[in-house]
Design an enzyme around this catalytic site. Structure first.
Site, PDB file in Angstrom:
ATOM      1  N   GLY A 108       0.827  -1.205   0.000  1.00  0.00           N
ATOM      2  CA  GLY A 108       0.000   0.000   0.000  1.00  0.00           C
ATOM      3  C   GLY A 108       0.858   1.251   0.000  1.00  0.00           C
ATOM      4  CD  GLU A 326       0.852  -1.066  11.194  1.00  0.00           C
ATOM      5  OE1 GLU A 326       0.748  -0.881   9.964  1.00  0.00           O
ATOM      6  OE2 GLU A 326       1.928  -0.871  11.808  1.00  0.00           O
ATOM      7  CG  HIS A 353      -5.679  -2.913   5.897  1.00  0.00           C
ATOM      8  ND1 HIS A 353      -5.318  -2.879   7.220  1.00  0.00           N
ATOM      9  CD2 HIS A 353      -5.718  -1.608   5.523  1.00  0.00           C
ATOM     10  CE1 HIS A 353      -5.132  -1.643   7.621  1.00  0.00           C
ATOM     11  NE2 HIS A 353      -5.377  -0.847   6.614  1.00  0.00           N
ATOM     12  NE  ARG A 357      -4.463  -7.013   7.696  1.00  0.00           N
ATOM     13  CZ  ARG A 357      -3.403  -6.221   7.765  1.00  0.00           C
ATOM     14  NH1 ARG A 357      -3.498  -5.010   8.332  1.00  0.00           N
ATOM     15  NH2 ARG A 357      -2.232  -6.612   7.264  1.00  0.00           N
ATOM     16  NE  ARG A 398       0.570  -5.347   9.872  1.00  0.00           N
ATOM     17  CZ  ARG A 398       1.836  -5.058  10.196  1.00  0.00           C
ATOM     18  NH1 ARG A 398       2.463  -5.779  11.094  1.00  0.00           N
ATOM     19  NH2 ARG A 398       2.453  -4.075   9.592  1.00  0.00           N
TER      20      ARG A 398
HETATM   21  O1  LIG Z   1       1.468   4.933   6.047  1.00  0.00           O
HETATM   22  C1  LIG Z   1       1.757   3.754   6.385  1.00  0.00           C
HETATM   23  O2  LIG Z   1       2.921   3.316   6.419  1.00  0.00           O
HETATM   24  C2  LIG Z   1       0.646   2.856   6.814  1.00  0.00           C
HETATM   25  C3  LIG Z   1      -0.563   3.401   7.107  1.00  0.00           C
HETATM   26  C4  LIG Z   1      -1.738   2.616   7.509  1.00  0.00           C
HETATM   27  O3  LIG Z   1      -2.579   2.478   6.386  1.00  0.00           O
HETATM   28  P1  LIG Z   1      -4.174   2.695   6.462  1.00  0.00           P
HETATM   29  O4  LIG Z   1      -4.410   4.099   6.937  1.00  0.00           O
HETATM   30  O5  LIG Z   1      -4.615   2.431   5.067  1.00  0.00           O
HETATM   31  O6  LIG Z   1      -4.660   1.674   7.451  1.00  0.00           O
HETATM   32  C5  LIG Z   1      -1.332   1.239   8.033  1.00  0.00           C
HETATM   33  O7  LIG Z   1      -2.474   0.413   8.218  1.00  0.00           O
HETATM   34  C6  LIG Z   1      -0.353   0.589   7.098  1.00  0.00           C
HETATM   35  O8  LIG Z   1       0.006  -0.687   7.624  1.00  0.00           O
HETATM   36  C7  LIG Z   1       0.916   1.403   6.922  1.00  0.00           C
HETATM   37  C1  LIG Z   2      -2.008  -2.590   5.826  1.00  0.00           C
HETATM   38  C2  LIG Z   2      -0.710  -2.847   5.877  1.00  0.00           C
HETATM   39  O1  LIG Z   2       0.217  -2.520   4.922  1.00  0.00           O
HETATM   40  P1  LIG Z   2       0.148  -1.562   3.655  1.00  0.00           P
HETATM   41  O2  LIG Z   2      -1.157  -0.800   3.706  1.00  0.00           O
HETATM   42  O3  LIG Z   2       1.349  -0.667   3.804  1.00  0.00           O
HETATM   43  O4  LIG Z   2       0.230  -2.466   2.453  1.00  0.00           O
HETATM   44  C3  LIG Z   2      -0.066  -3.551   7.026  1.00  0.00           C
HETATM   45  O5  LIG Z   2       1.196  -3.629   7.029  1.00  0.00           O
HETATM   46  O6  LIG Z   2      -0.807  -4.032   7.921  1.00  0.00           O
END
Ligand SMILES: O=C(O)C1=C[C@@H](OP(=O)(O)O)[C@@H](O)[C@H](O)C1
Ligand SMILES: C=C(OP(=O)(O)O)C(=O)O
Length: 441
Positions: A108, A326, A353, A357, A398
């Site tokens: 992401g 997370e 995600h 989840r 996870r």
């Molecule tokens: O900016 C980042 O590094 C992240 C932000 C979050 O995303 P979301 O806001 O989409 O949950 C988190 O859940 C993800 O694991 C990492």
């Molecule tokens: C949602 C997660 O990762 P990302 O959104 O960065 O892919 C995570 O690491 O739980």
């Protein structure tokens, strides 16, 4: 410099979770933070000179970011360091060229942090992702980038894959965004904003904003490189145009990836220590000591090492986890063994995600004979005696580690795809089994 002992051989396929033969007593060194590594790579790529990352994460997500930036023309070299989990990185900024295709994998951070940067490239950048990640929301970010004058061809899908038709610059200015689906929309724009002609005035218009610590992380990472960011109101950010200072940045351990290991102390009645636990961190995993204490653990810190020791019981939780969603999978693994029910709210967006989840956790707990239910914005776990069975990872690192956590106490938990842990922790099974060797009956 000592030679790096970095040679992960991530276990693939079905993994029968090892049972703990007794209370685990171990010290576990955790690799670098995925979120910090990928932010610092982006900022280093647009800095005023060469920079260096000390002890960065080496995983699928960080590899995807490195490959993406190299594809845009940025120089990234592995250099000898002292990290246990891989080399340091030397980053040399360059004019972002484009004329390339970038596969974001399941990351992401790469999807949302590279898209704005691609708007600064000289030529087209085609963005795609792993087939199991094409569902991840991008619409709010695409809309804001278009409002900033970035030409995006998504064939009307508002989703990956799409092409960013870069023209070498983005004017910037004021733009509204609905970032309810992901805080990464905000972070992605803030990270590129210093290189917008007039900076950025970003206003969030959605009805909620998840993962606020991650936005703080972005702001802190930019500020310490000399970029001025103001927050005139909640959900509003002003980023001044400028060039981030090149720096040498040491990456903190990934505190969220420490969660299953610290949780193992509670599940087995032992104690687990994690060295290098920062006194201050914007990582959401920094909330773990407080959360685990609320669940009955004893937590202490000594010379930078955090130690979590099991208490008399694991207590159920009732909490809004929107700041640290997370952590949900690990906390559900703990909740399965609690003395009372657990309700986790404020996490509805994690349905998008790596997998849904909420549905995946409820489905897996039920598959082991447990009681769990979905809520509109979360889930509830009622502890029950669990039995062995299949634990589906759903391409989600996870989810896989949570299956291993439950398997410490429930014989015969079979995780169908342990290899998905390579997204952010390719050494998971190595570290997990090393921790268990410290188990004393
Ligand atoms: O900016 C980042 O590094 C992240 C932000 C979050 O995303 P979301 O806001 O989409 O949950 C988190 O859940 C993800 O694991 C990492
Ligand atoms: C949602 C997660 O990762 P990302 O959104 O960065 O892919 C995570 O690491 O739980």
């Amino acid at each position: 410099m000592s030679a790096n002992r970095y040679s992960p051989s991530p276990v693939q396929g079905v993994y029968v979770a090892p049972i703990s033969t007794g209370a685990v007593h171990a010290t576990v060194t955790i690799p670098g933070s995925k979120s910090l590594t990928n932010r610092e790579l982006i900022i280093a790529a647009i800095a005023d000179g060469p920079g260096r990352l000390i002890a960065p994460l080496h995983s699928d997500d960080s590899r995807r970011m490195i490959e993406a930036l190299r594809a845009l023309g940025v120089g990234i070299e592995e250099i000898d360091g002292n990290g246990e989990f891989g080399p340091d990185l030397a980053i040399t900024p360059a004019k972002l060229m484009g004329g390339t295709t970038i596969d974001c994998g399941q990351a992401g951070t790469v999807m949302r942090f590279i898209a704005p940067l691609a708007g600064l490239a000289q030529r087209d950048v085609h963005l795609t992702a792993h087939e199991t990640a094409l569902h991840r929301p991008m619409g709010g970010l695409i809309s804001a980038l278009r409002d900033l004058g970035v030409d995006i061809d998504d064939e009307g899908t508002w989703a990956l894959p799409f092409t960013v038709r870069g023209h070498g610059r983005i004017r910037g200015g004021r733009v509204e965004i609905d970032a309810s689906a992901s805080s990464q929309f905000v972070s992605g724009l803030l990270l590129a904003a210093p290189r917008f002609d007039v900076g950025l005035h970003l206003v969030h218009t959605g009805d909620h904003l998840p993962s606020l610590p991650h936005i703080d992380m972005t702001i802190e990472a930019l500020s310490r490189r000399g970029i001025r960011i103001e927050r005139p109101a909640t959900g509003e950010w002003l980023v001044e145009a400028g060039v981030p200072r090149a720096k040498e940045i040491a990456i903190e351990p990934d505190l969220s990836n420490a969660a299953p290991f610290l949780a193992a102390a509670l599940v087995t009645g032992g104690a687990v220590s994690v060295p290098g636990w920062p006194v201050h961190s914007t990582q959401p995993g920094a909330l773990l000591p407080e959360i685990l204490q609320a669940m009955g653990a004893h937590v202490g810190r000594h010379s930078g090492t955090l130690t979590v020791r099991a208490g008399a019981e694991i207590r159920g939780l009732d909490m809004d986890l929107s700041a640290a969603s997370e952590l949900t999978p690990t906390l559900v693994g703990l909740a399965a063994f609690a003395s009372g029910p657990t309700t986790i709210r404020g996490i509805g967006h994690i349905r998008l995600h790596e997998t849904d989840r909420i549905a995946a956790l409820v489905g897996n707990i039920r598959a082991l004979g447990g009681e769990a239910e979905e809520l509109s914005d979360g889930l509830r776990i009622i502890p029950r005696q669990l039995r062995g069975g299949r634990w589906a990872a759903h391409h989600d690192h996870r989810m896989a580690t949570t299956g291993a956590l439950i398997g410490l106490r429930v014989p015969g938990v079979e995780i169908d795809d342990i290899g998905t842990t390579s997204k952010t922790l390719p050494e998971f099974t190595l570290l997990w089994e090393r921790m268990l060797r410290g188990a004393s009956s």
